[in-house]
Design an enzyme around this catalytic site. Sequence first.
Site, short mmCIF file in Angstrom:
data_model
loop_
_atom_site.label_atom_id
_atom_site.label_comp_id
_atom_site.label_asym_id
_atom_site.label_seq_id
_atom_site.Cartn_x
_atom_site.Cartn_y
_atom_site.Cartn_z
N CYS A 140 28.08 29.47 45.47
CA CYS A 140 29.50 29.78 44.98
C CYS A 140 30.38 28.46 45.32
CB CYS A 140 29.87 31.20 45.93
SG CYS A 140 31.56 31.58 45.34
N CYS A 361 52.46 38.56 45.82
CA CYS A 361 50.94 38.12 45.27
C CYS A 361 51.13 39.10 43.97
CB CYS A 361 49.87 38.54 46.30
SG CYS A 361 49.88 40.17 46.82
#
Length: 405
Positions: A140, A361
């Site tokens: 990843c 956010c």
Amino acid sequence: MTELVITKLGHLGDGLAEGIVVPGALPGETVVGEVAGGAMAAPKIVIPSADRVKAPCPHAKSCGGCVLQHGSDALVAAWKQGIVRDALRAQGIEAEIGQPVTSPAGSRRRAGFAGRRTKKGALAGFHGPRSHTLVEVRSCHVITPKLAALLPHLEALTVAGGSRKGEISFQATETLNGPDLAATGGKPLDLALHQALVELGAAAGLARLSWNGEQVAQWAAPDVHMGPARVTLPPGAFLQATSHGQAALTAAVEEITKGASRIADLFCGCGTFALPLSARADVAAYESEAPQVAALTSAWNRTDGLHQLKAEVRDLFRRPLMADELKGVEAVVIDPPRAGAAAQMAQLAKSGVEVIASVSCSPSSFARDAALLLAGGYEMGPVTVVDQFRWSPHVEIAAGFTRRS
């Protein structure tokens, strides 16, 4: 077969053309494919965009964590600016939106994994795009190396405590003393499983392991830095996704509130902003989760040289801080959950607070709350965009609001 020219990116990162969703396509590209249900599921790129790049991760197409690794950094930055701009314009707001501050690859310090038993053992990784398919991810490019190194240990934990009928969800956070890991969905915790988990957690170098909400063991304090303080995170505590993103948001808040000597921090969590600000100002902090307030207070007590900081457990959704309670406060910092804080913003709009640093956010709830402040007599400054979820649709926002004289 249908031929389309992609006109823009949607908010989820898909190409859009004539109302048709084209996953994996970029603006300006010509694509052909079968259209069904308003989407071209398997487009062929006939004319590629100059912004098309080779995805750095070999799992980019199979893993659902990243949606735009095939786009250049400049394209992704402009897309994220556009997400914020579109949300503000939907509320009739025009603003100066800065170039996104992007966290480096391999810096995400918290992530959710899934684990599932298999005939030969177990599989741990991420889900595929818009599916429940579990994808093994060995390289990843988003998470930190220490979190990536957990994957074989998550498989071992899944073998020990997983069932063949469901998945285990793992929430992992990198701390100064090792990963903090919380697992849900596993078998009930009995003595044999407890002993096995203790051995596996120690082998993984964990700081703490929780299982279905119960602490199994703690080998070291799961500490993180917040300003000059060192905070021991309670289980499930909120933490910014990258230390780089936390630093960028903190710098924005510091700049917006500079000169204020009495500050209120609303939805303070464990002290992301309250602790750095207390290095130069008195701070009153409010948060609904008692364990996070306790962690903040403990960290402040252990840190020398800070100004006065009083933290209070208060549900600001049910009991917003009223305008008259803000008398004497020179600046407010507010960082609510994704849904925003309409009731609290309405009270801030009625207050006499000179400066408000709004952090969010969610572009849509940020824009809605910004409209409340503007209607209440505030002016909006430049918007800081922080991209700590690389190649994903997520974005963080910070902006200052100053009361018009």
